[in-house]
Design an enzyme around this catalytic site. Structure first.
Site, PDB file in Angstrom:
ATOM      1  CG  ASP A  64      -3.858  -7.317  -4.045  1.00  0.00           C
ATOM      2  OD1 ASP A  64      -4.856  -8.066  -3.986  1.00  0.00           O
ATOM      3  OD2 ASP A  64      -3.922  -6.084  -3.872  1.00  0.00           O
ATOM      4  CG  ASP A  86      -2.055   1.039   1.075  1.00  0.00           C
ATOM      5  OD1 ASP A  86      -2.336   1.467  -0.062  1.00  0.00           O
ATOM      6  OD2 ASP A  86      -2.647   1.414   2.111  1.00  0.00           O
ATOM      7  CD  GLU A  95      -1.909  -0.708  -3.762  1.00  0.00           C
ATOM      8  OE1 GLU A  95      -1.737   0.306  -3.050  1.00  0.00           O
ATOM      9  OE2 GLU A  95      -3.003  -1.284  -3.867  1.00  0.00           O
TER      10      GLU A  95
END
Length: 360
Positions: free
Chosen positions: A258, A116, A146
């Site tokens: 992910d 993230d 990310e």
């Protein structure tokens, strides 16, 4: 410092441009969406993402991280399957990894984690915590999603002597990345396969490596986000399964990433008979089920609570006699500790997995 700040500003401008141009990350109508879409439900109440001063955050991150040592939170593990990651899978010594060189030769460890990096809140402490986790676990293979440039530059300063960095395509402002432990794996080749119908510029990062005299194909990806993009996400899963199945028979194939997949999407596509889901192979441990859990992880201020197994690890064994096999050994979730800043390292839990090397 001036040059590093300039790099930070450049990366920040690119990231800001991407966030402004990606409407699905700014306005998402899905009732239960992935973390990026959840950011569109921030506290301004408008349904659109609150505008973040991305340029300032990225440049500050690049400057604040200079000279800081990683923070070491009191790491714990949620959910164990088979041997605990606190114990060596071969000799069962009570360590997160075994220092016995004979045992190290008989196992492979992996971390897969959406970190993230797009979230600008408390980035310096979260980045230092990430490096602390990677240092503590010392995994042979690290698969990250990310990733953003300021994170990568900081990690390279801290971990560059130990790991080889393989950077994915970051033209969209964020990207996937692999870290390979130099003392354990030798990089042979790597390339990127684009998902042709992706509206979010998603792709598959693939690396061919040599580990203990055998060839491995390592893959990571960040599948299409948001509930509404189910059809494209399933297309990406089909393409991944096809590429894993068609890899040379003398190679073992490992994917971690992910996937944003819901269980019903995986059931609709189906897994080939020669590919296994690590979590399922280890008996579906309940405590390892949810890697994106807004009930437990409070990084995203969203008005709904949901839990998904977005992050998955897939394994395809080599199909040639005499080639060592990787047998799933253990799995645990990491990143469960709230930092001093009040946030977790990421809005996703990371996956830490170990495999035993079996000679046929």
């Amino acid at each position: 410092p001036v040059q590093q700040a300039a790099h930070g500003q450049q990366g920040a401008h690119q990231l800001s441009a991407h966030l402004r141009s990606t409407e699905q990350f700014r306005r998402c109508s899905c009732s239960c969406s992935v973390s990026r879409c959840a950011a569109a439900h921030q506290s301004d109440g408008s349904g659109a993402a609150a505008e973040l001063p991305v340029e300032r955050q990225a440049s500050q991150l690049a400057l604040q991280l200079q000279g800081h040592d990683p923070v070491t939170p009191p790491h714990t593990h949620l959910g164990l399957a088979a041997a605990s990651p606190r114990h060596c899978g071969v000799c069962m010594s009570a360590l997160a990894w075994c220092a016995n060189p004979l045992c190290r030769e008989e196992q492979l460890s992996l971390i897969s984690w959406n970190i993230d990096g797009l979230d600008g809140d408390e980035q310096p402490e979260r980045a230092r915590s990430l490096c602390s986790y990677l240092t503590e676990y010392s995994a042979d293979v690290v698969l990250l999603q990310e990733m953003v440039q300021p994170y990568m530059r900081f990690m390279h300063r801290r971990l560059g002597d130990e790991y080889a960095f393989i950077e994915g395509d970051w033209l969209d402002g964020y990207f996937t990345m692999m870290l390979l432990k130099k003392s354990r794996l030798r990089l042979l080749d790597h390339h990127i396969v684009n998902f042709p119908k992706s509206r979010m510029m998603r792709n598959l990062l693939i690396a061919q490596v040599e580990f203990g005299g055998q060839k491995l194909s390592l893959m990571t990806s960040h599948f299409e986000s948001c509930k509404a993009n189910s059809a494209e996400r399933m297309r990406q899963l089909r393409q991944l399964m096809k590429m894993m199945s068609r890899a040379p028979d003398d190679q073992t194939v490992l994917f971690g990433g992910d996937t944003n997949l819901r269980d019903h999407e995986v059931a609709a596509v189906g897994l080939p008979g020669n590919i296994v889901d690590l979590w399922e192979e280890l008996g579906e441990p309940e405590k390892c089920r949810y890697t994106w859990d807004t009930r437990a992880n409070t990084n995203k201020e969203i008005p709904f609570k949901c839990r998904f197994r977005f992050d998955r690890v897939y394994l395809r064994q080599a199909g040639v006699d005499g080639v060592p096999l990787l047998e799933p050994r253990s799995m645990a979730l990491i990143g469960l500790e709230k930092l001093r800043c009040g946030m977790f390292t990421s809005d996703h839990w990371g996956i830490y997995a170990t495999f035993s090397v079996t000679h046929t």
